[in-house]
Design a protein around this motif. Sequence first.
Motif, PDB file in Angstrom:
ATOM      1  N   ILE A 261     -12.980 -50.789   9.875  1.00  8.37           N
ATOM      2  CA  ILE A 261     -11.796 -50.598   9.038  1.00  8.37           C
ATOM      3  C   ILE A 261     -11.201 -51.963   8.727  1.00  8.37           C
ATOM      4  N   LEU A 262     -11.100 -52.281   7.438  1.00 12.09           N
ATOM      5  CA  LEU A 262     -10.473 -53.525   6.998  1.00 12.09           C
ATOM      6  C   LEU A 262      -9.129 -53.185   6.369  1.00 12.09           C
ATOM      7  N   VAL A 263      -8.080 -53.827   6.828  1.00 13.96           N
ATOM      8  CA  VAL A 263      -6.732 -53.518   6.361  1.00 13.96           C
ATOM      9  C   VAL A 263      -6.148 -54.721   5.637  1.00 13.96           C
ATOM     10  N   ASP A 264      -5.618 -54.482   4.469  1.00 11.33           N
ATOM     11  CA  ASP A 264      -4.942 -55.512   3.690  1.00 11.33           C
ATOM     12  C   ASP A 264      -3.623 -55.856   4.374  1.00 11.33           C
ATOM     13  N   VAL A 265      -3.425 -57.141   4.711  1.00 10.49           N
ATOM     14  CA  VAL A 265      -2.190 -57.546   5.394  1.00 10.49           C
ATOM     15  C   VAL A 265      -1.330 -58.443   4.509  1.00 10.49           C
ATOM     16  N   SER A 266      -1.491 -58.324   3.212  1.00  9.79           N
ATOM     17  CA  SER A 266      -0.713 -59.165   2.300  1.00  9.79           C
ATOM     18  C   SER A 266       0.751 -58.737   2.298  1.00  9.79           C
ATOM     19  N   ALA A 311     -20.529 -47.801   7.523  1.00  3.93           N
ATOM     20  CA  ALA A 311     -19.522 -47.767   6.465  1.00  3.93           C
ATOM     21  C   ALA A 311     -18.419 -48.774   6.738  1.00  3.93           C
ATOM     22  N   ILE A 312     -17.852 -49.283   5.626  1.00  6.16           N
ATOM     23  CA  ILE A 312     -16.658 -50.123   5.683  1.00  6.16           C
ATOM     24  C   ILE A 312     -15.546 -49.383   4.957  1.00  6.16           C
ATOM     25  N   MET A 313     -14.421 -49.200   5.646  1.00  8.22           N
ATOM     26  CA  MET A 313     -13.239 -48.579   5.058  1.00  8.22           C
ATOM     27  C   MET A 313     -12.278 -49.698   4.665  1.00  8.22           C
ATOM     28  N   LEU A 314     -11.999 -49.801   3.394  1.00  4.30           N
ATOM     29  CA  LEU A 314     -11.144 -50.873   2.883  1.00  4.30           C
ATOM     30  C   LEU A 314      -9.810 -50.283   2.454  1.00  4.30           C
ATOM     31  N   VAL A 315      -8.752 -50.592   3.220  1.00  2.00           N
ATOM     32  CA  VAL A 315      -7.414 -50.075   2.924  1.00  2.00           C
ATOM     33  C   VAL A 315      -6.610 -51.213   2.316  1.00  2.00           C
ATOM     34  N   TRP A 869      -7.833 -47.036  21.259  1.00  4.06           N
ATOM     35  CA  TRP A 869      -6.514 -47.602  21.548  1.00  4.06           C
ATOM     36  C   TRP A 869      -6.383 -48.991  20.945  1.00  4.06           C
ATOM     37  N   LEU A 870      -7.398 -49.836  21.181  1.00  2.00           N
ATOM     38  CA  LEU A 870      -7.311 -51.203  20.708  1.00  2.00           C
ATOM     39  C   LEU A 870      -7.285 -51.265  19.190  1.00  2.00           C
ATOM     40  N   LEU A 871      -8.114 -50.412  18.569  1.00  2.00           N
ATOM     41  CA  LEU A 871      -8.143 -50.392  17.111  1.00  2.00           C
ATOM     42  C   LEU A 871      -6.789 -49.973  16.554  1.00  2.00           C
ATOM     43  N   THR A 872      -6.226 -48.925  17.134  1.00  2.00           N
ATOM     44  CA  THR A 872      -4.924 -48.465  16.666  1.00  2.00           C
ATOM     45  C   THR A 872      -3.862 -49.542  16.835  1.00  2.00           C
ATOM     46  N   GLU A 873      -3.852 -50.181  18.017  1.00  2.00           N
ATOM     47  CA  GLU A 873      -2.864 -51.222  18.270  1.00  2.00           C
ATOM     48  C   GLU A 873      -3.013 -52.383  17.292  1.00  2.00           C
ATOM     49  N   LEU A 874      -4.259 -52.772  17.002  1.00  2.00           N
ATOM     50  CA  LEU A 874      -4.465 -53.897  16.118  1.00  2.00           C
ATOM     51  C   LEU A 874      -4.061 -53.563  14.690  1.00  2.00           C
ATOM     52  N   VAL A 875      -4.419 -52.339  14.258  1.00  2.00           N
ATOM     53  CA  VAL A 875      -4.060 -51.936  12.901  1.00  2.00           C
ATOM     54  C   VAL A 875      -2.545 -51.906  12.738  1.00  2.00           C
ATOM     55  N   ILE A 876      -1.866 -51.315  13.718  1.00  2.00           N
ATOM     56  CA  ILE A 876      -0.395 -51.297  13.643  1.00  2.00           C
ATOM     57  C   ILE A 876       0.160 -52.712  13.667  1.00  2.00           C
ATOM     58  N   PHE A 877      -0.467 -53.554  14.485  1.00  2.00           N
ATOM     59  CA  PHE A 877      -0.030 -54.950  14.555  1.00  2.00           C
ATOM     60  C   PHE A 877      -0.181 -55.620  13.188  1.00  2.00           C
ATOM     61  N   LEU A 878      -1.342 -55.432  12.566  1.00  2.00           N
ATOM     62  CA  LEU A 878      -1.583 -56.074  11.275  1.00  2.00           C
ATOM     63  C   LEU A 878      -0.644 -55.554  10.206  1.00  2.00           C
ATOM     64  N   LEU A 879      -0.357 -54.249  10.278  1.00  2.00           N
ATOM     65  CA  LEU A 879       0.507 -53.666   9.265  1.00  2.00           C
ATOM     66  C   LEU A 879       1.972 -54.051   9.466  1.00  2.00           C
ATOM     67  N   GLU A 880       2.378 -54.185  10.717  1.00  2.00           N
ATOM     68  CA  GLU A 880       3.773 -54.505  10.971  1.00  2.00           C
ATOM     69  C   GLU A 880       4.024 -56.011  10.975  1.00  2.00           C
ATOM     70  N   ILE A1017     -13.266 -61.940   5.361  1.00  5.98           N
ATOM     71  CA  ILE A1017     -13.995 -61.240   6.416  1.00  5.98           C
ATOM     72  C   ILE A1017     -15.017 -60.266   5.860  1.00  5.98           C
ATOM     73  N   LEU A1018     -15.034 -60.037   4.577  1.00  3.24           N
ATOM     74  CA  LEU A1018     -16.013 -59.114   4.004  1.00  3.24           C
ATOM     75  C   LEU A1018     -17.432 -59.635   4.210  1.00  3.24           C
ATOM     76  N   PHE A1019     -17.616 -60.968   4.043  1.00  2.00           N
ATOM     77  CA  PHE A1019     -18.944 -61.569   4.231  1.00  2.00           C
ATOM     78  C   PHE A1019     -19.478 -61.317   5.649  1.00  2.00           C
TER      79      PHE A1019
END
Length: 1028
Positions: A261-266, A311-315, A869-880, A1017-1019
């Motif tokens: 899962i790749l999350v946009d953090v802009s 698969a790559i999920m691009l959000v 757990w780690l994935l969820t924590e990191l995603v929330i971290f990146l989003l917040e 990070i896509l590469f």
Amino acid sequence: MQHSRMISLMHARSASCLLFWVLSACWTAAEVRGSQSEIPLSVVKLWASAFGGEIKSIASKYSGSQLLQKKYKEYEKSVRIEDIDGAKLVKNLAQNMEEMFRKKAEATRRLVEAAEEAHLQHEENPDLQYEYFNAVLINEVGEDGNSVELGGEFILEPNDHFNNLSVNLSLSVVQVPTNMYNKDPDIVNGVYWSEALNKVFVDNFKRDPSLIWQYFGSAKGFFRQYPGVKWHPDEHGVIAFDCRNRKWYIQAATSPKDVVILVDVSGSMKGLRLTIARQTVASILDTLGDDDFFNIIAINQTGRGSSCSQAIMLVTDGATAMYDDVFAKYNWPERKVRIFPYLIGRESAFADNLKWMACANKGYFSQISTLADVQENVMRYLHVMSRPKVIDHEHDTVWTEAYVDSAQLGENKGPNPMTTVAMPVFSTKNETKNQGILLGVAGTDIPIQELMKTIPKHKLGIHGYAFAITNNGYILTHPDLRPLYQEGQKRKKPSYSSVDLSEVEWEDTEDVLRTAMVNRRTGTFSMEVKRTVDKGKRVLTMHNDYYYTDIKGTPFSVGVALSRGHGKYFFKGNVSLEAGLHDLEQPDVALADEWTYCNTDEHHEHRHLTQVQAIKLYMTSRKPHLKCDRELIQQVLFDAVVTAPLEAYWTGLALNKSENSDKGVEIAFLGTRTGLSRTNLFVVPEQLTNQDFLTAEDREGVFNADHFPLWYKRAAEQVPGTFVYSVPFSSGENKSVVLASTAIQLLDDRKSPIVAAVGIQMKLEFFQRKFWTASRQCNALDGKCIISCDNEDIKCYLIDNNGFILVSEDTSQTNLFFGKVEGAVMNKLLLMGSFKKINLYDYQALCKEYAGSSDSARTLLDPFATVKWLLTELVIFLLEFNLYSWWNYDSTVKAQRAQRTMMVPCDTEYPAFVSERTIKETTGNIDCDGCIRTFVIQQIPSSNLFMVVVENKCDCSSTPPVTMEPIEIIYNESLKCDRLKFQKDRRRPQSCHPFHPEENPVECGSANALSFPIVAILFPVLYFLISR
């Protein structure tokens, strides 16, 4: 002169005698004063002996233990003792489980074939009008008094096979999620053609009456369930259940997946977009099952994965370019990695770029502008991932791990864990072949209790057990599995997921047993284990031999554990059929409810039979059409005959008015190795102090599918001929009784199996009165005792071999741990070796936590839970904490999260204590801030009890108490990362359908800038996935 010298000598001698007398008197006086501050060991020994003799006499007399021992001895020469062959035992068990699983899989396959045929014959009609039984609306009446639309009269009758729910055995019902339209043309058409499944549902149940819930989950979102049952919305009028989110659906619909899962953090990802992005990530996580592997960027250095679909999920909220050079270099022409872009927000300026990424890489593009859109848009990727399997037309059978799922049945669903067998349903129409259309998934639930009926408990011994695990090491069944948090309430653990074998067999620190079973090997393993009993408060140490093998046709492996000693032997005795059946049918006899003497579930005409009735039918009829365990039946008949004299013996005691006049003894009971039990009441049922004892409410006190009664297990570990006493750990009123039990051995040597256990329940007040009476005795001739437990100078306690108080002057201390009341004394007993401390671990515990706490590393032994757990924590971290607002983070976010408390899974360490058997008596002194305090501990003969007498002259409150409170294990950051790098073995499923050459999707998505971090990070992500 001589006379004068003689007189002087006489004076001198007189003075010496006087001095000696004075000194002697002073010494004697000092000795007397000193003795008053000491506790005479001989007196305490007298008390212990008097109490021990009295209480054993009562226990032996009312339990009939000596009579039962004598009766079994009479058969000593005619019985045959056998060594239990663990390897043969586990092989037969695996075959029985394989047969049971095969029947359930066949029922599911018939549903699949019927569904595909029904769809093949159906022509889609967008204008189709069809009334069906909606699970929520059935039997609902409108304001006009008539049935509401999609409701109607639906006959429901209570059925004990379905947890006493009211069901309809002739028809199924259809559930549609609240956020979907009941009359959507796609749903109406699907409901119409799937009506053909009703006939198959009913036929399956007739063929196999042990079946429970059968169902079809449609790719369109509706859920057809048999038997029909009414569903009830929650307090908000919502039913959130969506069958496409269930693990059985996801595992059957797709092959195992590797997902990044790749999350946009802009900086543009904030506000509503942030909320939608978080919900999107959470929904993606919900679609991942136990056979899937996932990653955060490329942190996994081990190279592990499913080696199947990728698969790559691009959000993101935009993309300025299509990055075709990246895909051309790393993903074309094979296109092994599918790209699924999720465009967050209403702006569509860059939708074409993201859609091109999806179409060029066999993925699917979705734009999500509201929270209501999240669920449906996320689910679409599953249908894309399922295309190769559909085109291959491979009906892979999948089996889920054990789970507790009450969603589909509301609050009426029982708490029994289950597994599900499921298969995908495909469109077989020629015109849609290359599109790979998944119609849905058919499934059947299998209660774990059904699985446990195949376990020959009588062959496993008192402490032995059987267990089964999945290909990922998760427990399917194990006596130490606790799927529920039951502190006074039966509710599921929050975010409950399966428990890993290493979390219950934690003594196997090298995972030898787990690794062998995950890899489906056949073999043996041995280790010393610590088994907790009595709600985890007591511990038994023993040596187990494990035997294991795989269950053919499933991803499961099964094992049995046999404890060395009496647990490795079984004996066979013979009696006449007539005598056995006569004694088995007596009113005081009961058989273990959860043991299978005869399988009464295979034919409907046998479902009403009790086990005793089934045994009689099987043994006396020529063609009973019953499957029964003949060996177990023969032995239970033997036990019925041997124990029969106890009925007359107990009755005689009850009728003798001079016996038990104060009704101190309330119940006598016995149990045998075959699950047979007898009980006798010495008081009327309404006068029983503990009314739950020997009932289903007291699960640890009765024979169950996975364990012998607690009083039986503890008695088996006592020295033969001695009794074990305890106060039950349960609700307050049940603290008013004492249980006493003893084991009955067949032979006098070490190879003797434990054939039975007998015991009594007595009032606590009666038991304590006997103790205080004994503690007033002394050996003084004049009857004036220099010390007794009535003195204020001493405190007297009666504790058991695990340190729990049975008798104290303060009755509120009953059943408390002694170290909590007398911490200084308990510390000294540990130091002297009278008691030893054993550290135990609970990897299924629940701890209170503030939401948003930084100490969120839970259940690290569970690989799926850890990574999720780690994935969820990191995603929330990146989003917040996105890159543009790193230094401007609003601290109120964390404050809002921290205000909520919840119970979360955690790991804990806690102590248990056990007495040293070789130490019968001892004395000790404690220095409490310069004040010396003396105590004596004396074993009570023929019991597991100790009398502790402590001086009361010193204040030792400064010494902290010794408690059994669990301590949460906090894992540091380094260990978290190590756990992720070195995950436990998981066996990849053999079936894999990552892509198909004929795959030709008609569409790949519905139709602001991609930030630098995503491009960067896509590469490496593509390179990492493709190079595996």
